[in-house]
Design a protein around this motif. Structure first.
Motif, short mmCIF file in Angstrom:
data_model
loop_
_atom_site.label_atom_id
_atom_site.label_comp_id
_atom_site.label_asym_id
_atom_site.label_seq_id
_atom_site.Cartn_x
_atom_site.Cartn_y
_atom_site.Cartn_z
N TRP A 88 0.84 -1.20 0.00
CA TRP A 88 0.00 0.00 0.00
C TRP A 88 0.87 1.25 0.00
O TRP A 88 0.57 2.22 -0.69
N TYR A 89 1.96 1.20 0.75
CA TYR A 89 2.90 2.31 0.76
C TYR A 89 3.46 2.53 -0.64
O TYR A 89 3.48 3.66 -1.14
N GLU A 90 3.92 1.45 -1.26
CA GLU A 90 4.50 1.56 -2.60
C GLU A 90 3.48 2.09 -3.61
O GLU A 90 3.80 2.96 -4.42
N ALA A 91 2.27 1.60 -3.54
CA ALA A 91 1.24 2.04 -4.49
C ALA A 91 0.96 3.53 -4.31
O ALA A 91 0.84 4.27 -5.29
N LEU A 92 0.87 3.97 -3.07
CA LEU A 92 0.58 5.38 -2.81
C LEU A 92 1.79 6.26 -3.15
O LEU A 92 1.64 7.32 -3.75
N GLY A 127 3.95 10.67 -9.48
CA GLY A 127 4.05 11.02 -10.89
C GLY A 127 2.71 11.39 -11.49
O GLY A 127 2.61 12.32 -12.29
N VAL A 128 1.68 10.67 -11.08
CA VAL A 128 0.33 10.96 -11.57
C VAL A 128 -0.11 12.34 -11.09
O VAL A 128 -0.62 13.15 -11.87
N ALA A 187 -1.29 19.67 -15.93
CA ALA A 187 -2.46 19.88 -16.80
C ALA A 187 -3.37 20.96 -16.21
O ALA A 187 -3.91 21.80 -16.95
N LEU A 188 -3.53 20.96 -14.89
CA LEU A 188 -4.40 21.96 -14.26
C LEU A 188 -3.78 23.36 -14.34
O LEU A 188 -4.52 24.34 -14.53
N HIS A 189 -2.45 23.47 -14.23
CA HIS A 189 -1.79 24.77 -14.44
C HIS A 189 -2.12 25.29 -15.83
O HIS A 189 -2.47 26.47 -15.99
N ASP A 190 -2.01 24.41 -16.82
CA ASP A 190 -2.34 24.78 -18.20
C ASP A 190 -3.81 25.19 -18.31
O ASP A 190 -4.14 26.15 -19.01
N GLY A 191 -4.67 24.46 -17.61
CA GLY A 191 -6.10 24.76 -17.64
C GLY A 191 -6.40 26.14 -17.07
O GLY A 191 -7.19 26.91 -17.63
N VAL A 192 -5.76 26.48 -15.94
CA VAL A 192 -5.97 27.80 -15.33
C VAL A 192 -5.51 28.88 -16.29
O VAL A 192 -6.21 29.88 -16.51
N ALA A 193 -4.33 28.67 -16.90
CA ALA A 193 -3.79 29.67 -17.84
C ALA A 193 -4.69 29.79 -19.07
O ALA A 193 -4.95 30.90 -19.55
N PHE A 242 -4.87 19.27 -5.22
CA PHE A 242 -3.87 18.25 -5.53
C PHE A 242 -2.49 18.61 -5.00
O PHE A 242 -1.74 17.75 -4.55
N GLU A 243 -2.15 19.90 -5.01
CA GLU A 243 -0.87 20.32 -4.41
C GLU A 243 -0.88 20.04 -2.91
O GLU A 243 0.12 19.58 -2.35
#
Length: 166
Positions: free
Chosen positions: A100-104, A109-110, A117-123, A142-143
């Motif tokens: 579970w630790y490894e998966a989280l 990266g995700v 993508a969200l930075h681009d969306g805001v811009a 997400f941050e």
């Protein structure tokens, strides 16, 4: 008559199978595809934490193709590792005690890609538009999650060591 050690540790296959299916159902309800959930639960319920494709197929009564697709998904999610025993041509699929630790931890990266993508969306949408503000709030979430996960994983390492040692 007292039971020998092998009789004491032997499990009722039907009880184990029932657990595997019940836990897999919980994973499916949480969003995991059905076959990977069953494979993961079967690995988790095995004493060694590792089984071959043939063993998984036999335990779950599924085809080799079903096992193959499921373990591909689980390895991509960092929930299962593919190994090969020295001198063997068969793959062994292993779930680690710290899966579970490894998966989280590997979700980082995700989250970074989503944040980009969200930075681009805001811009693109403009930070003062309703859609841009919604994107900015999602980005901030997400941050925040990314920072919290890092701290939580560190606390888990310390807690795990206190419970189980290194």
């Amino acid at each position: 008559m007292p039971k020998g050690p092998s009789e004491e540790t032997r499990r009722d296959d039907e009880v184990v199978s029932r657990f595997v299916e019940q836990f897999a159902a919980q994973l499916v309800e949480a969003g995991m595809p059905r076959m990977p959930a069953r494979i993961f639960a079967a690995l988790l319920a095995s004493d060694s934490g590792a089984l071959t494709s043939a063993e998984l197929g036999e335990r779950l009564q599924v085809s080799p193709a079903a096992v193959s697709g499921a373990v591909r998904y689980l390895t991509q999610q960092h929930m299962v590792a593919r190994e090969r025993e020295p001198g063997s041509r068969r793959d062994l699929f292993r779930v680690h005690s710290n899966q579970w630790y490894e998966a989280l931890a590997n979700r980082d990266g995700v989250l970074k890609r989503w944040e980009s993508a969200l930075h681009d969306g805001v811009a693109s949408l403009g930070p003062d538009t309703p859609a841009g503000r919604r994107m900015a709030e999602t980005l901030a979430f997400f941050e925040f999650v990314e920072k919290e996960i890092a701290g939580m994983l560190e606390r888990w390492r310390v807690h795990r060591e206190s419970l189980f040692g290194k």
